[in-house]
Write an enzyme that holds these catalytic residues in place. Structure first.
Site, mmCIF file in Angstrom:
data_model
loop_
_atom_site.group_PDB
_atom_site.id
_atom_site.type_symbol
_atom_site.label_atom_id
_atom_site.label_comp_id
_atom_site.label_asym_id
_atom_site.label_seq_id
_atom_site.Cartn_x
_atom_site.Cartn_y
_atom_site.Cartn_z
ATOM 1 N N GLU A 107 0.790 -1.225 0.000
ATOM 2 C CA GLU A 107 0.000 0.000 0.000
ATOM 3 C C GLU A 107 0.830 1.287 0.000
ATOM 4 O OE1 GLU A 107 -3.108 0.312 -0.459
ATOM 5 O OE2 GLU A 107 -3.748 -1.778 -0.290
ATOM 6 N N SER A 395 -49.836 -19.251 -17.323
ATOM 7 C CA SER A 395 -50.823 -18.490 -18.092
ATOM 8 C C SER A 395 -50.815 -16.995 -17.794
ATOM 9 C CB SER A 395 -52.222 -19.047 -17.824
ATOM 10 O OG SER A 395 -52.392 -20.284 -18.466
#
Length: 805
Positions: A107, A395
């Site tokens: 880092e 449906s």
């Protein structure tokens, strides 16, 4: 003389040229200095301006995360979101040196040597950004990362970088390097709701920091860059490669020896990894589980907003956000409580772990997400929300692929006549399909065909739309209401009759999508994308508004005429006529899907066994979708809908919720001027009152007095129902609700089977269920199903559906 004059006059010109060039250079230098000074002054003022707009420097925010607050539609605080597991904080003085060495190597290796900003790294980053574009490479120090996570967002702008530099300077004036590094190690995010390296060490390896080996330490040091990608539970190979990158950097910066490096590289990082299932992995559960499904929707919507999409979700939710939603907290709590309540169901199979239910409730007019249930005992696990899982919808697709497009494009009247048949072979296919009762009902009106969910009229209507309005007309109509069929991989998809009946591989949609689609009918034809968040207020007081998609999906006459026909679902011979909805102006459609023939035979299932049952309906106030289904197939129908009482399970649930939350204000759907009443209670598009024909002959009837009404087809069906039903169990005991809430009609219905078919290339057929009315007044009614002549296609099991989602 002339010659001398020319020579002598030429020398001064040459000297003058030298002085001129020197003067130009001086002027350029002066101008550059002046421009540089101006830019420096301007940059200083700009930096000062941006710094003045930076968030307030708060010591409190540096210590602990601030939970997000969730408010309902009335701006009442509902719950707070505390991110992740309980944190195990470290003390920098007791932190092993190889842990800090690993973090610094990857880092900020010169952390203890530079100030708040590392100008050496900054210069290199500037050069890369000039060549590769702004934001291509960062140069943030650990100090800058701390202030960014605590006070700022992830956006890559000059303003944000200036504020970051200013706040980093402030931080280093107030705290020592050791204290800042301690803050960083306690605040960094490690995926799965984990914050802080000590918490991560215990979560992943069940070790304290001083018990970690070098490879495990390197893994934890490298994980925060892309925590969800490098998570060992998600991708072990990526996590291992990331650890090796960190080890390389540690060797490069001379923080470990060659011998240590070689040993660590050959260490299996997953050897000591704690075994966790998806359910056991840490998650960000709200304190109040009844709101968990809604919170899941909030999180997903938050991540799509430009303000937060570049942030880790955990960081955003730990930054003190106040989230104002469209949730009706009372309805939400009631919905999830009923979904969880096993005693609500009389049948033991609906109390089992194999049964599940999901539901979505929207404001019909606005599309606001009122409430949602992601499933029984819902807990947020890897975004698995049943309200978002795509399933075959049966449906419930007929209004969108058949009758809606027919009204929209061809302006069919509600009493438009369609020729029914006992069997029908869809155009271009070798398969044959039939209605649920295996009967030919002759000419039926569109209204009655939809009300009783006949298959053959729906397929014929679909074919007529494609012929007269265009091959893609049904698909486009569905996509206008959010039911997308085409994908990047299947942009040339051609819908078939199987999709009309909701049994095709492509006819899979989620409860949320179905609610959005049906709300378009109830909202006069305007499609609204469901929205959970109204606006968000950040900890700094900034308000971020959330906007959703809203657009005209169909003509107002289509929406109203479809709504008027769908009201028939609860009328005699309708597919849900056993469910009284007294006092509500409500329209709805039911649907079921069944198992393939192979699965039925393998598990000894009745022919009418179903695995999914739906109902989607709406009033002018609310739209609600309900899916019920089984996630496992067991023998003899132990995890299936079998019999009339079981088929209507979602209908009872739908009724009880809708009747409970509705205001009963008498509001009805307003008929637009584009719709006129004809032939009693039938409807037509204004200017097309005389347009009526049979589907087979497309002929216009000359004598409107002989037009069939809705009741006539019903009578024909009643007469034809003398044949025995294929239902195996038609006398199952009713629920208490069924006993006390029986309809006042003299006739009710019993279920038989309806089925859809697949394309001929597969020589299979998909099954679907609908209700069959019966002449027996004591029998109850259930859902649609239709046996086919061909062999049925195997549908996805619930497990496959969930996994695909």
């Amino acid at each position: 003389m002339a010659q001398n004059y020319k020579r002598s006059s030429g020398k001064p010109q040459k000297k003058g040229g030298k002085r001129s060039r020197s003067s130009i250079i001086k002027r350029i230098v002066l101008w550059l200095l002046l421009i540089g000074l101006v830019m420096l002054v301007a940059g200083s003022f700009l930096f000062a301006y941006y710094a003045s707009k930076a968030p307030a420097f708060s010591e409190e925010k540096l210590k602990d995360p601030i939970p997000a607050k969730i408010y309902d539609k009335d701006d009442e605080l509902v719950t707070k979101l505390f991110e992740g597991q309980k944190r195990e904080l470290l003390d920098i003085d007791n932190t092993p040196e190889y842990v800090t060495d690993a973090v610094l190597s990857v880092e900020d290796d010169r952390f203890y040597e530079h100030g708040a900003v590392d100008f050496r790294r900054l210069g290199a980053a500037v050069l890369n950004n000039v060549t590769d574009g702004f934001g291509s490479q960062g140069a943030s120090t650990i100090t800058q990362q701390v202030v960014k996570r605590v006070f700022l967002t992830e956006e890559k702008t000059i303003a944000r970088k200036a504020q970051e530099a200013y706040l980093a300077y402030r931080l280093e004036q107030e705290y020592s390097k050791d204290e800042i590094l301690e803050m960083y190690l306690n605040k960094i995010y490690y995926s799965d709701g984990i914050y802080g390296i000590r918490t991560a060490s215990k979560y992943y390896f069940d070790k304290e920091l001083d018990e970690l080996n070098l490879a495990e330490t390197a893994y934890l040091a490298g994980l925060p860059q892309l925590p969800n990608r490098y998570n060992l539970y998600v991708d072990g190979e990526s996590g291992t490669n990331r650890a090796h990158t960190v080890l390389n950097l540690m060797l490069h910066h001379e923080r470990i020896t060659e011998e240590q490096y070689n040993e660590a590289i050959n260490t299996d990082i997953t050897a000591n990894l704690v075994s966790r299932s998806e359910e056991e992995r840490a998650s960000s559960e709200p304190e109040d589980p009844e709101y968990a499904s809604y919170i899941n929707m909030v999180k997903q919507e938050l991540q799509t907003n430009d303000k937060f999409k570049d942030m880790e979700l955990g960081e955003a939710l730990a930054s003190g956000l106040s989230i104002y939603t469209n949730m009706d907290s009372g309805v939400q709590a009631q919905l999830q409580t009923m979904v969880n309540d096993r005693d609500y169901y009389y049948n033991e199979k609906f109390k089992s772990e194999h049964f599940n239910i999901a539901s979505t409730i929207l404001d019909t007019q606005t599309g606001d997400l009122v409430a949602v249930s992601g499933g029984r005992d819902y807990r947020e696990v890897v975004m698995h929300n049943q309200a978002l899982v795509k399933k075959n919808v049966g449906s419930t697709m007929k209004p969108f692929l058949s009758y809606g497009p027919a009204i929209e494009h061809m302006k069919w009247r509600t009493d438009h006549l369609i020729e029914d048949e006992m069997e029908y072979q869809p155009e271009g296919f070798s398969n044959t399909i039939s209605n649920y009762d295996m009967q030919d009902h002759g000419e039926v009106t569109m209204r009655d065909a939809l009300r009783q969910s006949f298959n053959i009229p729906a397929v014929k209507t679909f074919e007529a739309v494609k012929e007269e309005a265009g091959e893609n007309a049904p698909e486009e109509f569905a996509e206008n209401v959010g039911l997308e069929y085409s994908t990047e991989d299947e942009d040339d998809l051609s819908l078939t009759f199987n999709d009309v009946l909701g049994g095709g591989d492509h006819s899979q949609f989620s409860p949320l999508e179905m609610a959005q689609a049906y709300a378009s009918f109830g909202n006069g034809g305007t499609y609204n994308e469901a929205q959970s968040i109204r606006y968000v207020v950040t900890d700094e007081g900034e308000t971020i508004e959330f906007e959703s998609e809203s657009e005209k999906a169909m003509e107002d006459y289509t929406a109203y005429m479809m709504t008027d026909m769908l009201k028939g679902t609860f009328e005699p011979y309708g597919s849900a006529d056993f469910i009284p909805m007294n006092g509500l102006n409500i329209a709805a459609k039911t649907g079921t899907t069944s198992y393939s023939k192979e699965l039925r035979e393998e598990n000894n299932l009745p022919d009418n066994a179903a695995k999914d049952a739906w109902i989607v309906g709406y009033t002018p106030e609310y739209t609600m979708s309900v899916w019920t289904g089984f996630n496992k197939t067991l023998e003899n129908g132990e995890a299936s809908f079998v019999g009339q009482d079981e088929h209507i399970t979602p209908q009872w649930f739908f009724r009880d919720i809708m009747q409970s939350i509705s205001t009963y204000n008498g509001q009805d759907f307003a008929r637009p001027d584009s719709v006129v009443q004809v032939n009693g209670n039938e409807l037509a598009v204004q200017g097309n009152e005389g347009l009526q024909s049979t589907e087979t002959g497309r002929r216009q009837q000359q004598n409107t007095e002989t037009e069939k009404t809705v009741e006539e087809p019903s009578q024909v069906i009643t007469e034809s129902e003398e044949e025995p039903s294929t239902q195996e169990n038609t006398t199952e005991p009713s629920t208490q609700e069924e006993t006390t809430e029986e309809p006042t009609e003299e006739t009710t219905s019993e279920p038989v089977q309806e089925e859809t078919t697949e394309e001929p290339t597969q020589e299979e057929a998909t099954e679907e269920r609908t209700e069959e009315p019966t002449s027996e007044p004591t029998e109850e009614q259930t859902e649609e199903a239709a046996p086919s002549v061909e062999e049925p296609v195997e549908e996805q099991t619930e497990e496959e559906t969930d996994e695909a989602a």
